[in-house]
Enzyme design. Sequence first.
Site, PDB file in Angstrom:
ATOM      1  N   GLU A 277       0.881  -1.457  -0.175  1.00 32.16           N
ATOM      2  CA  GLU A 277      -0.258  -0.042   0.049  1.00 32.16           C
ATOM      3  C   GLU A 277       0.860   1.369  -0.333  1.00 32.16           C
ATOM      4  OE1 GLU A 277      -2.302  -0.128   3.649  1.00 32.16           O
ATOM      5  OE2 GLU A 277      -3.114  -2.047   3.039  1.00 32.16           O
ATOM      6  N   CYS A 346      -2.221  33.730   9.364  1.00 30.91           N
ATOM      7  CA  CYS A 346      -1.807  34.391  10.891  1.00 30.91           C
ATOM      8  C   CYS A 346      -1.102  34.361  11.857  1.00 30.91           C
ATOM      9  CB  CYS A 346      -3.188  35.463  11.056  1.00 30.91           C
ATOM     10  SG  CYS A 346      -3.723  36.952   9.857  1.00 30.91           S
ATOM     11  N   GLU A 347      -0.652  33.315  11.736  1.00 28.91           N
ATOM     12  CA  GLU A 347       0.199  31.954  12.393  1.00 28.91           C
ATOM     13  C   GLU A 347       1.496  32.352  12.587  1.00 28.91           C
ATOM     14  OE1 GLU A 347      -1.210  28.340  13.856  1.00 28.91           O
ATOM     15  OE2 GLU A 347      -2.771  28.751  13.138  1.00 28.91           O
TER      16      GLU A 347
HETATM   17  N1  LLP Z   1      -1.604   2.184   4.645  1.00 30.30           N
HETATM   18  C1  LLP Z   1      -1.967   2.268   5.654  1.00 30.30           C
HETATM   19  C2  LLP Z   1      -2.911   1.581   5.990  1.00 30.30           C
HETATM   20  C3  LLP Z   1      -1.272   3.932   6.039  1.00 30.30           C
HETATM   21  O1  LLP Z   1      -1.903   4.317   7.851  1.00 30.30           O
HETATM   22  C4  LLP Z   1      -0.905   4.476   5.480  1.00 30.30           C
HETATM   23  C5  LLP Z   1      -0.281   6.317   5.501  1.00 30.30           C
HETATM   24  C6  LLP Z   1      -0.157   4.060   4.148  1.00 30.30           C
HETATM   25  C7  LLP Z   1      -0.832   3.149   3.250  1.00 30.30           C
HETATM   26  C8  LLP Z   1       1.020   4.757   2.815  1.00 30.30           C
HETATM   27  O2  LLP Z   1       1.650   5.070   3.459  1.00 30.30           O
HETATM   28  P1  LLP Z   1       3.385   5.912   2.616  1.00 30.30           P
HETATM   29  O3  LLP Z   1       3.544   4.807   1.606  1.00 30.30           O
HETATM   30  O4  LLP Z   1       2.418   7.452   2.605  1.00 30.30           O
HETATM   31  O5  LLP Z   1       3.813   6.079   3.740  1.00 30.30           O
HETATM   32  N2  LLP Z   1       0.387  12.820   6.632  1.00 30.30           N
HETATM   33  C9  LLP Z   1       1.793  12.227   6.923  1.00 30.30           C
HETATM   34  C10 LLP Z   1       1.890  11.124   6.611  1.00 30.30           C
HETATM   35  C11 LLP Z   1       0.501   9.803   6.907  1.00 30.30           C
HETATM   36  C12 LLP Z   1       0.321   8.702   7.060  1.00 30.30           C
HETATM   37  C13 LLP Z   1      -0.677   7.923   7.033  1.00 30.30           C
HETATM   38  N3  LLP Z   1      -0.408   6.101   7.008  1.00 30.30           N
HETATM   39  C14 LLP Z   1       2.953  13.434   5.930  1.00 30.30           C
HETATM   40  O6  LLP Z   1       2.742  14.838   5.348  1.00 30.30           O
HETATM   41  O7  LLP Z   1       4.164  12.579   6.378  1.00 30.30           O
END
Ligand code: LLP
Length: 417
Positions: A277, A346-347
Amino acid sequence: MTPVNPFQYRDGVLHCEQVDLTEIARRAGTPCYVYSRAGILERFRAYDEGLSEVPHLVCYAVKANSNLAVLALLAQAGAGFDIVSGGELYRVRQAGAPASRVVFSGVGKTAEEIEYALAEGIHSFNAESEEELHLIDALAARRGVKARVALRINPDIPAETHPYIATGTREHKFGLDAAQAPAIWQRAQRLKNLSLEGLSCHIGSQLLDPAPILAAADVMLELVRSIRQAGYPVRTLDLGGGLGVAYRPGESTPDIAQFAAQLARKVAGADLFLIVEPGRSIVAEAGVLLTRVLYRKRTDSKEFVVVDAAMNDLIRPALYQSHHEIWPVHLSARPEILADVVGPVCETGDYLARDRRLANVLPGDLLAVATAGAYAFVAASNYNSRLRPPEVLVEGDRWRIVRARESYEDLIRGETI
Ligand code: LLP
């Protein structure tokens, strides 16, 4: 092979593939997100080809970038999708992807979302609690179908990353305790409207070292063996996403294809359908946030470059103290400056970079905030009643707006006095 950076200078001007970013800024306005089609596809294919030794499905994590055009191009390339909400399922279906390639993750799926996913006929649910298993079973019974389910396991493996995005140890809300999994499997076996397919895990995001993911794979394979020994078939194994990208120059990141091949080698011979994923590692480096300098401002102690993008467009620096490189769209021979790059919100937390060596830009100049293809637009808000920027997709020497800039009317849609 490390995928190429789709953003390169030609004659001193930053391009996305063959398109001059000045041209996009002039016609689409700023701020604006720009994504490279080739950049996204190259990274997706690195996963797909790396896993070719085993039967597999690369389920792109929609949360990283859920623009319809991005989903459509991945769907056409054969991707599956990892979703965490009904809204993401709706997007995937609108993008033309078959529901049969969708896995549904998340610790808090609602009854409405489960019903929607059952109606669409998704590949499987990654269930995170026994309560959820019972709810899926009941809703599947009502609909007269069997729901395919995998148990999301918490393998209790720490991974080095920002604490907000580590998910794989016991103190986190995610998954089922590995030690309890065989007993839970046994009990879930009695739920007549579930078809238990396999196991899943995801230990965290922005992991620059793949070792913990490989260690989690070992824990999961061990669990597959013990459940099979108890006499139950296990058909699928989903190892989640999490591979990191280089936000800083020189930061070393795992090669996607090699990493995928390592996973495939581990799973080969185990007679399992492998799912991964990945989100960030497919889209992050294929996107920038294009912004224009509004003002230069100097105080006794600091130099500020005030730009037209802000924390509402890219919350990662404010939320995770994360670093994004900032490239001038036009290279210049003038010596660099040391400055904070800040937005109009504004932060004081509204910054894109702090104490950064940066091109000596002037009002009107363009900057590209790098590695903004993932977790950027998707986490954008209308804070300060700012309009969310447009998204642009580049393909070779052509480009198009794949999401329009919001208008003031968009801002108040659904509100009444
Ligand atoms: N599968 C599940 C169950 C997840 O919770 C996530 C990410 C992924 C796959 C994908 O993970 P990736 O390959 O993108 O690392 N907003 C944060 C990242 C949050 C990730 C949450 N879950 C940031 O900007 O770093």
